[in-house]
Design a protein around this motif. Structure first.
Motif, PDB file in Angstrom:
ATOM      1  N   ALA A 161       0.831  -1.205   0.000  1.00 54.58           N
ATOM      2  CA  ALA A 161       0.000   0.000   0.000  1.00 54.58           C
ATOM      3  C   ALA A 161       0.866   1.255   0.000  1.00 54.58           C
ATOM      4  O   ALA A 161       0.534   2.248  -0.669  1.00 54.58           O
ATOM      5  CB  ALA A 161      -0.919   0.001   1.216  1.00 54.58           C
ATOM      6  N   ALA A 164       2.399   1.811  -3.496  1.00 55.68           N
ATOM      7  CA  ALA A 164       1.378   2.369  -4.389  1.00 55.68           C
ATOM      8  C   ALA A 164       1.125   3.843  -4.066  1.00 55.68           C
ATOM      9  O   ALA A 164       0.951   4.666  -4.970  1.00 55.68           O
ATOM     10  CB  ALA A 164       0.085   1.560  -4.262  1.00 55.68           C
ATOM     11  N   ALA A 165       1.110   4.174  -2.777  1.00 50.92           N
ATOM     12  CA  ALA A 165       0.899   5.563  -2.372  1.00 50.92           C
ATOM     13  C   ALA A 165       2.060   6.440  -2.822  1.00 50.92           C
ATOM     14  O   ALA A 165       1.864   7.586  -3.251  1.00 50.92           O
ATOM     15  CB  ALA A 165       0.724   5.649  -0.860  1.00 50.92           C
ATOM     16  N   ALA A 168       1.613   7.027  -6.484  1.00 50.96           N
ATOM     17  CA  ALA A 168       0.490   7.941  -6.712  1.00 50.96           C
ATOM     18  C   ALA A 168       0.867   9.375  -6.323  1.00 50.96           C
ATOM     19  O   ALA A 168       0.464  10.332  -6.999  1.00 50.96           O
ATOM     20  CB  ALA A 168      -0.729   7.483  -5.914  1.00 50.96           C
ATOM     21  N   ASP A 235     -10.090  12.228  -3.101  1.00 55.30           N
ATOM     22  CA  ASP A 235     -10.547  10.858  -3.367  1.00 55.30           C
ATOM     23  C   ASP A 235      -9.401   9.859  -3.500  1.00 55.30           C
ATOM     24  O   ASP A 235      -9.521   8.855  -4.186  1.00 55.30           O
ATOM     25  CB  ASP A 235     -11.386  10.830  -4.661  1.00 55.30           C
ATOM     26  N   SER A 236      -8.280  10.134  -2.864  1.00 54.21           N
ATOM     27  CA  SER A 236      -7.125   9.249  -2.994  1.00 54.21           C
ATOM     28  C   SER A 236      -7.268   8.021  -2.097  1.00 54.21           C
ATOM     29  O   SER A 236      -8.192   7.921  -1.288  1.00 54.21           O
ATOM     30  CB  SER A 236      -5.845  10.009  -2.643  1.00 54.21           C
ATOM     31  N   SER A 237      -6.331   7.104  -2.220  1.00 52.91           N
ATOM     32  CA  SER A 237      -6.331   5.894  -1.402  1.00 52.91           C
ATOM     33  C   SER A 237      -6.136   6.253   0.064  1.00 52.91           C
ATOM     34  O   SER A 237      -5.619   7.331   0.390  1.00 52.91           O
ATOM     35  CB  SER A 237      -5.188   4.974  -1.848  1.00 52.91           C
ATOM     36  N   PRO A 238      -6.537   5.368   0.981  1.00 53.42           N
ATOM     37  CA  PRO A 238      -6.344   5.667   2.410  1.00 53.42           C
ATOM     38  C   PRO A 238      -4.895   5.994   2.771  1.00 53.42           C
ATOM     39  O   PRO A 238      -4.641   6.906   3.570  1.00 53.42           O
ATOM     40  CB  PRO A 238      -6.816   4.385   3.100  1.00 53.42           C
ATOM     41  N   ARG A 241      -4.073   9.517   1.389  1.00 54.05           N
ATOM     42  CA  ARG A 241      -4.775  10.523   2.197  1.00 54.05           C
ATOM     43  C   ARG A 241      -4.111  10.677   3.566  1.00 54.05           C
ATOM     44  O   ARG A 241      -3.989  11.787   4.093  1.00 54.05           O
ATOM     45  CB  ARG A 241      -6.246  10.147   2.388  1.00 54.05           C
TER      46      ARG A 241
END
Length: 268
Positions: A161, A164-165, A168, A235-238, A241
């Motif tokens: 995760a 990926a963050a 992003a 609206d990004s991933s947890p 955010r």
């Protein structure tokens, strides 16, 4: 597609004046912190790499004998020189230079700095190797740069995760500024510095809160790009955010970025 150095010159050439008045660059907390941590001495000769509007170079000028302010963009150098003259600062010279191929001799500086710039460099290990080369044995390297999320900045998420963050987040930066290269994580910075031969003396994370609109507009983002960036913030991933921490404050959208402040020494 433009070559990375050309993109940097185009972007920062077009928006050079905005960086003179940018509070984040001119008065950000990391600037005084960098001075405090590097402990400059009056006889030192310093080099500031990718000086931009010159804020870091001009701050260090009062602490050392001479600062060479270098940048790849002519317009930025012109703004920095103008700012130095307006402040009556005479012990700074300005040189056009590529951070990855510095036109300076080996061992010529007691201090090398670079602040909020390396994420634009195509080859950060080459930049760090150049900083090592131009430092005297025993010389100090002081670095500040935005960092990508990892377990140091954003605990509570798994490795996948966070990777990926980080991707992003770098995409988010590149939408705003096509000359953006890549922000490293704290762990990656540690590896690059040690790999170049530096001894890390201090490493810390510093958070900075940014108002979204001036941040987006500083690099000339138009309404469609601003709307796209705002949608990503909301609206990004947890994990992203949790890293960017968007919030409404006094009717304006703010978010947070983390910087690494790193001080290293070339062994004597």
């Amino acid at each position: 597609m433009s070559e990375p150095r050309s993109l940097v010159q185009q972007q920062f050439g077009a928006h050079a004046a905005g960086y003179v008045s940018s509070v984040v660059h001119a008065k950000g907390e990391s600037l005084q912190r960098l001075v405090d941590l590097t402990r400059p001495e009056k006889h030192w000769r310093a080099l500031d790499i990718a000086t931009g509007a010159g804020h870091t170079a001009l701050t260090f000028a009062s602490q050392v004998a001479h600062v060479t302010a270098s940048d790849i963009t002519d317009e930025m150098l012109a703004e920095a020189e103008k700012l130095a003259k307006s402040r009556g600062i005479a012990n700074v010279s300005f040189e056009k230079a590529d951070a990855q191929a510095l036109p300076f001799p080996d061992g010529g500086f007691d201090l090398v700095t670079s602040r909020i710039a390396p994420h634009h460099f195509p080859d950060i290990p080459k930049f760090v190797a150049e900083a090592y080369r131009v430092l005297k044995p025993g010389g100090v390297f002081g670095l500040v740069d935005n960092i990508a999320p990892d377990e140091n900045t954003t605990p509570g998420f798994g490795a996948e995760a966070l990777r990926a963050a980080a991707d992003a987040y770098n995409d988010f930066e590149k939408i705003r500024d096509p000359s953006h290269g890549r922000c490293l994580t704290i762990g990656e910075w540690r590896d690059v510095m040690v790999g170049a031969g530096f001894v890390i003396e201090h490493l810390e994370k510093l958070s900075k809160s940014l108002e979204f609109a001036p941040w987006a507009e500083r690099m000339g983002a138009g309404p469609e790009t601003i709307a796209r960036l705002q949608a990503i913030l909301n609206d990004s991933s947890p994990a992203l955010r949790a890293y960017l921490r968007p919030e409404q404050r006094d009717g304006a959208l703010y978010f947070t970025l983390d910087e690494v402040i790193l001080v290293a020494r070339r062994p004597a």
